[in-house]
Design an enzyme around this catalytic site. Sequence first.
Site, PDB file in Angstrom:
ATOM      1  N   LYS A   4       0.824  -1.209   0.000  1.00 38.56           N
ATOM      2  CA  LYS A   4       0.000   0.000   0.000  1.00 38.56           C
ATOM      3  C   LYS A   4       0.862   1.265   0.000  1.00 38.56           C
ATOM      4  O   LYS A   4       0.568   2.245  -0.662  1.00 38.56           O
ATOM      5  CB  LYS A   4      -0.927   0.004   1.232  1.00 38.56           C
ATOM      6  N   VAL A 141      11.656   1.030  14.556  1.00 43.02           N
ATOM      7  CA  VAL A 141      10.477   1.384  15.375  1.00 43.02           C
ATOM      8  C   VAL A 141      10.483   0.461  16.571  1.00 43.02           C
ATOM      9  O   VAL A 141      10.659  -0.765  16.420  1.00 43.02           O
ATOM     10  CB  VAL A 141       9.180   1.240  14.556  1.00 43.02           C
ATOM     11  N   LEU A 389      26.274  -0.174   5.542  1.00 43.45           N
ATOM     12  CA  LEU A 389      26.604  -0.603   6.916  1.00 43.45           C
ATOM     13  C   LEU A 389      25.382  -1.222   7.614  1.00 43.45           C
ATOM     14  O   LEU A 389      24.259  -0.867   7.330  1.00 43.45           O
ATOM     15  CB  LEU A 389      27.120   0.598   7.713  1.00 43.45           C
TER      16      LEU A 389
HETATM   17  C1  LIG Z   1      15.203  10.804  -2.416  1.00 45.28           C
HETATM   18  C2  LIG Z   1      15.442  10.280  -0.879  1.00 45.28           C
HETATM   19  C3  LIG Z   1      14.587   9.065  -0.575  1.00 45.28           C
HETATM   20  C4  LIG Z   1      14.962   8.509   0.909  1.00 45.28           C
HETATM   21  C5  LIG Z   1      14.053   7.386   1.276  1.00 45.28           C
HETATM   22  C6  LIG Z   1      14.385   6.118   0.462  1.00 45.28           C
HETATM   23  C7  LIG Z   1      13.550   4.919   0.929  1.00 45.28           C
HETATM   24  C8  LIG Z   1      14.082   4.384   2.286  1.00 45.28           C
HETATM   25  C9  LIG Z   1      13.262   3.161   2.786  1.00 45.28           C
HETATM   26  C10 LIG Z   1      13.732   2.680   4.164  1.00 45.28           C
HETATM   27  C11 LIG Z   1      15.035   1.916   4.092  1.00 45.28           C
HETATM   28  C12 LIG Z   1      15.514   1.428   5.466  1.00 45.28           C
HETATM   29  C13 LIG Z   1      16.828   0.697   5.334  1.00 45.28           C
HETATM   30  C14 LIG Z   1      17.369   0.204   6.658  1.00 45.28           C
HETATM   31  O1  LIG Z   1      17.195   0.832   7.672  1.00 45.28           O
HETATM   32  C15 LIG Z   1      18.128  -1.147   6.711  1.00 45.28           C
HETATM   33  S1  LIG Z   1      16.856  -2.490   6.769  1.00 45.28           S
HETATM   34  C16 LIG Z   1      16.545  -2.542   8.517  1.00 45.28           C
HETATM   35  C17 LIG Z   1      15.113  -2.103   8.838  1.00 45.28           C
HETATM   36  N1  LIG Z   1      14.924  -2.137  10.278  1.00 45.28           N
HETATM   37  C18 LIG Z   1      14.604  -3.270  10.960  1.00 45.28           C
HETATM   38  O2  LIG Z   1      14.409  -4.326  10.395  1.00 45.28           O
HETATM   39  C19 LIG Z   1      14.568  -3.133  12.474  1.00 45.28           C
HETATM   40  C20 LIG Z   1      13.472  -3.968  13.102  1.00 45.28           C
HETATM   41  N2  LIG Z   1      12.195  -3.679  12.485  1.00 45.28           N
HETATM   42  C21 LIG Z   1      11.544  -2.498  12.711  1.00 45.28           C
HETATM   43  O3  LIG Z   1      12.005  -1.608  13.418  1.00 45.28           O
HETATM   44  C22 LIG Z   1      10.204  -2.304  11.992  1.00 45.28           C
HETATM   45  O4  LIG Z   1       9.709  -3.562  11.634  1.00 45.28           O
HETATM   46  C23 LIG Z   1      10.349  -1.432  10.728  1.00 45.28           C
HETATM   47  C24 LIG Z   1      10.694  -0.005  11.162  1.00 45.28           C
HETATM   48  C25 LIG Z   1      11.409  -1.975   9.792  1.00 45.28           C
HETATM   49  C26 LIG Z   1       9.001  -1.405   9.984  1.00 45.28           C
HETATM   50  O5  LIG Z   1       7.997  -0.956  10.873  1.00 45.28           O
HETATM   51  P1  LIG Z   1       6.685  -1.861  11.153  1.00 45.28           P
HETATM   52  O6  LIG Z   1       6.041  -1.350  12.384  1.00 45.28           O
HETATM   53  O7  LIG Z   1       7.082  -3.291  11.090  1.00 45.28           O
HETATM   54  O8  LIG Z   1       5.734  -1.600   9.850  1.00 45.28           O
HETATM   55  P2  LIG Z   1       4.757  -0.362   9.637  1.00 45.28           P
HETATM   56  O9  LIG Z   1       5.274   0.840  10.321  1.00 45.28           O
HETATM   57  O10 LIG Z   1       3.389  -0.796   9.990  1.00 45.28           O
HETATM   58  O11 LIG Z   1       4.877  -0.109   8.052  1.00 45.28           O
HETATM   59  C27 LIG Z   1       4.694  -1.190   7.154  1.00 45.28           C
HETATM   60  C28 LIG Z   1       5.232  -0.724   5.828  1.00 45.28           C
HETATM   61  O12 LIG Z   1       6.640  -0.552   5.959  1.00 45.28           O
HETATM   62  C29 LIG Z   1       7.316  -1.348   4.985  1.00 45.28           C
HETATM   63  N3  LIG Z   1       8.589  -1.830   5.497  1.00 45.28           N
HETATM   64  C30 LIG Z   1       8.795  -2.793   6.424  1.00 45.28           C
HETATM   65  N4  LIG Z   1      10.109  -2.974   6.629  1.00 45.28           N
HETATM   66  C31 LIG Z   1      10.762  -2.102   5.814  1.00 45.28           C
HETATM   67  C32 LIG Z   1      12.150  -1.815   5.560  1.00 45.28           C
HETATM   68  N5  LIG Z   1      13.127  -2.481   6.187  1.00 45.28           N
HETATM   69  N6  LIG Z   1      12.448  -0.856   4.634  1.00 45.28           N
HETATM   70  C33 LIG Z   1      11.466  -0.199   3.985  1.00 45.28           C
HETATM   71  N7  LIG Z   1      10.141  -0.420   4.167  1.00 45.28           N
HETATM   72  C34 LIG Z   1       9.802  -1.361   5.085  1.00 45.28           C
HETATM   73  C35 LIG Z   1       6.360  -2.495   4.706  1.00 45.28           C
HETATM   74  O13 LIG Z   1       6.648  -3.077   3.458  1.00 45.28           O
HETATM   75  C36 LIG Z   1       5.021  -1.761   4.724  1.00 45.28           C
HETATM   76  O14 LIG Z   1       4.836  -1.043   3.512  1.00 45.28           O
HETATM   77  P3  LIG Z   1       3.871  -1.661   2.351  1.00 45.28           P
HETATM   78  O15 LIG Z   1       2.484  -1.716   2.947  1.00 45.28           O
HETATM   79  O16 LIG Z   1       4.006  -0.735   1.171  1.00 45.28           O
HETATM   80  O17 LIG Z   1       4.457  -3.034   2.057  1.00 45.28           O
END
Ligand SMILES: CCCCCCCCCCCCCC(=O)CSCCNC(=O)CCNC(=O)[C@H](O)C(C)(C)COP(=O)(O)OP(=O)(O)OC[C@H]1O[C@@H](n2cnc3c(N)ncnc32)[C@H](O)[C@@H]1OP(=O)(O)O
Length: 389
Positions: A4, A141, A389
Site C-alpha cells: 500500500k 520502530v 553498513l
Molecule cells: C530521495 C530520498 C529518498 C529517501 C528514502 C528512500 C527509501 C528508504 C526506505 C527505508 C530503508 C531502510 C533501510 C534500513 O534501515 C536497513 S533495513 C533494517 C530495517 N529495520 C529493521 O528491520 C529493524 C526492526 N524492524 C523495525 O524496526 C520495523 O519492523 C520497521 C521499522 C522496519 C518497519 O515498521 P513496522 O512497524 O514493522 O511496519 P509499519 O510501520 O506498519 O509499516 C509497514 C510498511 O513498511 C514497509 N517496510 C517494512 N520494513 C521495511 C524496511 N526495512 N524498509 C522499507 N520499508 C519497510 C512495509 O513493506 C510496509 O509497507 P507496504 O504496505 O508498502 O508493504
Amino acid sequence: KQHKFWETQPVGQFKDVGDVSLPEGPIEPPTPLSDVKQEPYNLPSPYEWTTCDMESEEMCTEVYNLLKNNYVEDDENMFRFNYSKEFLRWALHPPGYYRSWHIGVCAKASKKLVAFITGVPARIRVRNEVVKMAEINFLCVHKKLRSKRLAPVMIKEVTRRVHLENIWQAAYTAGVVLPTPITTCQYWHRSLNPKKLIDVGFSRLGARMTMSRTIKLYKLPDSPTTPGFRKMEFRDVPAVTRLLRNYMSQFVVAPDFDENDVEHWLLPNDNVVDSYLVESPENHEITDFCSFYTLPSSILGNPTYSTLKAAYSYYNVSTKTPLLQLMNDALIIAKQKDFDVFNALDVMQNESFLKELKFGPGDGQLHYYLYNYRVQHALKPSELGLVLL
Ligand SMILES: CCCCCCCCCCCCCC(=O)CSCCNC(=O)CCNC(=O)[C@H](O)C(C)(C)COP(=O)(O)OP(=O)(O)OC[C@H]1O[C@@H](n2cnc3c(N)ncnc32)[C@H](O)[C@@H]1OP(=O)(O)O
Ligand SMILES: CCOC(=O)c1cnc2ccc(OC)cc2c1SCCC#N
C-alpha cells in the site's frame, strides 16, 4: 502481496519488471524546491519529531539503546545487531553530512526515543552516471509500536528532508523483499571461533567431526603471510584512493569515493573499521587493499554468551596479491583481534574466495534498492560494488 505504501513511491514496481520501454535512470524529475513540503509530516498525536545530534553523548546513548533493543534480528531470533556508539557516530558523520537527516520520533509524555531513521549523503555511480544520493539506514520502530504504519511516515519525512537539500535519489538495503530489488545478495560466514558458534547454536558439529577436529579445520596462521602487508595510515590516503577508484570502475553500481571519503570511510578507526594494504617491498608501490568493519551482535537468550564479535568484509582491492591470499590475511588479522566470525556478501569478486577460505552460506539474503532510479535489468551480485553498513 499488497504494498500500500511502496506502490505510491517512485521505485521500480513489480508490475514494471521486464518492461524494456521504461528507460534506465530517474523515475520522477526533481521538484522545484519551493514546491517541497516545508513542514514535517504529521505523526500520531502522542509522538513528535526530534533531530538526533549524535555528537551529544546523551542522545547518542539513547539511539544506541533503541537500536540495541529494537533493531534487526535474524529469522531465528538468535542475534540482534548491536552497533556501537562509536560506530554510529562514524556511520552518520561522513563528509558533508546533514544533522537534519538523523531523525528521531519521541513520545511527548515520556520524551523517550521510540523510532529512528537516518540518511547520509553519498555519490554513487550507476554505470556511467555519478548520482548524488542519500544512503538510508537504521530505520527502527520500537517493538511496542510495530504494525502501526509508522515506517511509511518516517520514510516520507526523511525523503522530504533529503529533497530540501536538492537530492532526489537514495540507496538502501533490507532483508525483506520490497518493490523492487536491483540485486539480491547472500551472506557468507567464516568461523574464527567455531566452538562459540556451535555453543550458541549457529553452527553444528559436522558428521563424524569432533570439536577438536573442527577447531583444527578453522585454524589460521598467527600472522599475515603477504610480504609488505601492513595497517593503512593517513599518508596512504592518496594512493589508496587511486587504487580503489580504479578497481571499483569495473562494477555497475559503486561509490564514487574521493580522498575525503577514503579518509573517513577507510582509515583505521578502533573498534569500527580496520584497513590494511600491501606495500611492495621492492618499489614501495601500494598494490592491494583490504578492510572490514566491526559490528557486534547481542546473542539472544543464551546463558553463557551475551555478545557475538563479528567482522564484516568492506572494500577490498587486489592488483598484485591474489584476492584469496589477501582475504586469508584479513581472516588472520580478524582472528588476532579475537573476532568470532568473519562475514562477507557475495558481491564484487567475493565469490572467488568464499568457498576456498571455508566460508559457509548463510540463510539470510540482503536486497539492494535504489529510490527514484530505475535500473533496466537486475544486477548480478558480482556487478555490485556497494557495501552499506
Ligand atoms: C530521495 C530520498 C529518498 C529517501 C528514502 C528512500 C527509501 C528508504 C526506505 C527505508 C530503508 C531502510 C533501510 C534500513 O534501515 C536497513 S533495513 C533494517 C530495517 N529495520 C529493521 O528491520 C529493524 C526492526 N524492524 C523495525 O524496526 C520495523 O519492523 C520497521 C521499522 C522496519 C518497519 O515498521 P513496522 O512497524 O514493522 O511496519 P509499519 O510501520 O506498519 O509499516 C509497514 C510498511 O513498511 C514497509 N517496510 C517494512 N520494513 C521495511 C524496511 N526495512 N524498509 C522499507 N520499508 C519497510 C512495509 O513493506 C510496509 O509497507 P507496504 O504496505 O508498502 O508493504
Ligand atoms: C554467525 C553468523 O551470523 C552473523 O554474524 C549474524 C549476526 N547478527 C545478526 C543480527 C541480525 C541479523 O538479521 C538479519 C543477522 C545476523 C547475522 S547473519 C546475517 C548478517 C551477516 N553476515
